[in-house]
Design a protein around this motif. Structure first.
Motif, PDB file in Angstrom:
ATOM      1  N   SER A 137       0.894  -1.255   0.156  1.00 19.74           N
ATOM      2  CA  SER A 137       0.042   0.233   0.027  1.00 19.74           C
ATOM      3  C   SER A 137       0.819   1.230  -0.102  1.00 19.74           C
ATOM      4  O   SER A 137       2.106   1.346   0.498  1.00 19.74           O
ATOM      5  CB  SER A 137      -0.762   0.049   1.075  1.00 19.74           C
ATOM      6  N   GLU A 138       0.500   2.334  -0.569  1.00 18.64           N
ATOM      7  CA  GLU A 138       0.980   3.571  -0.744  1.00 18.64           C
ATOM      8  C   GLU A 138       1.148   4.239   0.689  1.00 18.64           C
ATOM      9  O   GLU A 138       1.996   4.998   0.922  1.00 18.64           O
ATOM     10  CB  GLU A 138       0.290   4.673  -1.632  1.00 18.64           C
ATOM     11  N   GLY A 139       0.241   3.856   1.737  1.00 19.20           N
ATOM     12  CA  GLY A 139       0.147   4.372   2.871  1.00 19.20           C
ATOM     13  C   GLY A 139       1.489   4.057   3.502  1.00 19.20           C
ATOM     14  O   GLY A 139       2.009   4.867   4.421  1.00 19.20           O
ATOM     15  N   GLN A 140       2.086   2.947   3.393  1.00 13.22           N
ATOM     16  CA  GLN A 140       3.641   2.413   4.089  1.00 13.22           C
ATOM     17  C   GLN A 140       4.526   3.359   3.464  1.00 13.22           C
ATOM     18  O   GLN A 140       5.441   3.673   4.224  1.00 13.22           O
ATOM     19  CB  GLN A 140       3.783   1.023   3.842  1.00 13.22           C
ATOM     20  N   TRP A 141       4.412   3.695   2.142  1.00 14.28           N
ATOM     21  CA  TRP A 141       5.405   4.643   1.625  1.00 14.28           C
ATOM     22  C   TRP A 141       5.133   6.019   2.377  1.00 14.28           C
ATOM     23  O   TRP A 141       6.207   6.461   2.675  1.00 14.28           O
ATOM     24  CB  TRP A 141       5.420   4.797   0.033  1.00 14.28           C
ATOM     25  N   ARG A 142       4.237   6.533   2.400  1.00 10.17           N
ATOM     26  CA  ARG A 142       4.066   7.696   2.895  1.00 10.17           C
ATOM     27  C   ARG A 142       4.230   7.733   4.486  1.00 10.17           C
ATOM     28  O   ARG A 142       5.093   8.835   4.943  1.00 10.17           O
ATOM     29  CB  ARG A 142       2.558   8.201   2.931  1.00 10.17           C
ATOM     30  N   ALA A 143       4.058   6.595   5.228  1.00 12.92           N
ATOM     31  CA  ALA A 143       4.424   6.671   6.551  1.00 12.92           C
ATOM     32  C   ALA A 143       5.892   6.749   6.826  1.00 12.92           C
ATOM     33  O   ALA A 143       6.571   7.517   7.642  1.00 12.92           O
ATOM     34  CB  ALA A 143       3.900   5.620   7.220  1.00 12.92           C
TER      35      ALA A 143
END
Length: 220
Positions: free
Chosen positions: A114-120
């Motif tokens: 998920s892109e959320g892991q990149w952003r985090a």
């Protein structure tokens, strides 16, 4: 009894051929991974200069028959002064072909994170390559193992194509025995059983690898 005697006569030659088959498959898998990982990273890179050559390589390798690739490397390249031994040509062709498929398996696995892991990760101060190496790749490898293992199993069967460049792998070894015994049916069935056993062995390794990765993931 005649069948047993035939198989006993054929066994040394066919098992030697099976050894070459295994050598080609493992060497090509290693070579394919050495190509596939950087190609996958190039394919997802934010820089067009990296994406374009990687995309072209994958398109050519996946869009042309492996047999044609073997012919180009072994019979075609000598016309421009580049020559390979049958072993080198076979491993190179299989590695180039496998690298394209492995890169797509890995690219798909990376995209599944998920892109959320990149952003985090970025919010914690990690850069692009740090995020990829420490956060994304360990998860992507766990997802990619089944499809990458399928590529190895396919390689075991694809090694039969290198018989066209005089490499005595399992299929050519079987044909040589048939030429002297004139018993094609039992010998082709025996060859199929050997291919099947090799595939079962690598399926077993695949399951063990998945179990280890899953345990490592759950222990975090």
């Amino acid at each position: 009894m005649e069948l047993i005697a035939l198989l006993q006569e054929a066994a040394p030659v066919m098992l030697l051929g099976a050894g070459y088959t295994l050598l080609f498959a493992v060497a090509s898998m290693i070579g394919g991974l050495a190509l596939g990982v950087p190609v996958a990273l190039m394919r997802i890179a934010p820089w067009r200069l990296l994406r374009l050559p990687a995309s072209l390589y994958v398109s050519v390798m996946r869009g042309t028959p492996l047999l044609v690739q073997i012919f180009v490397i072994y019979y075609g390249l000598p016309s421009v002064g580049i020559e390979f031994t049958p072993v080198t040509a076979g491993v190179l062709a299989l590695s180039l072909n496998a690298g394209a498929y492995l890169s797509e398996s890995l690219r798909g696995a990376i995209r599944s994170i998920s892109e959320g892991q990149w952003r985090a990760s970025f919010s914690l101060g990690l850069g692009y390559w740090q995020t990829l190496g420490y956060i994304v790749m360990p998860q992507a490898l766990r997802v990619a193992v089944p499809s990458m293992s399928n590529t190895l199993i396919s390689l075991i069967k694809d090694t039969s194509l290198v018989s066209v460049i005089t490499m005595t792998e399992l299929m050519l070894a079987t044909k040589e025995v048939i030429a002297t015994t004139f018993q094609p049916l039992p010998l082709y069935i025996a060859a199929a059983v050997i291919y099947w056993c090799l595939s079962l062995f690598f399926e077993f390794l695949q399951r063990r690898a998945e179990q280890r990765l899953n345990r490592a993931h759950l222990s975090r």
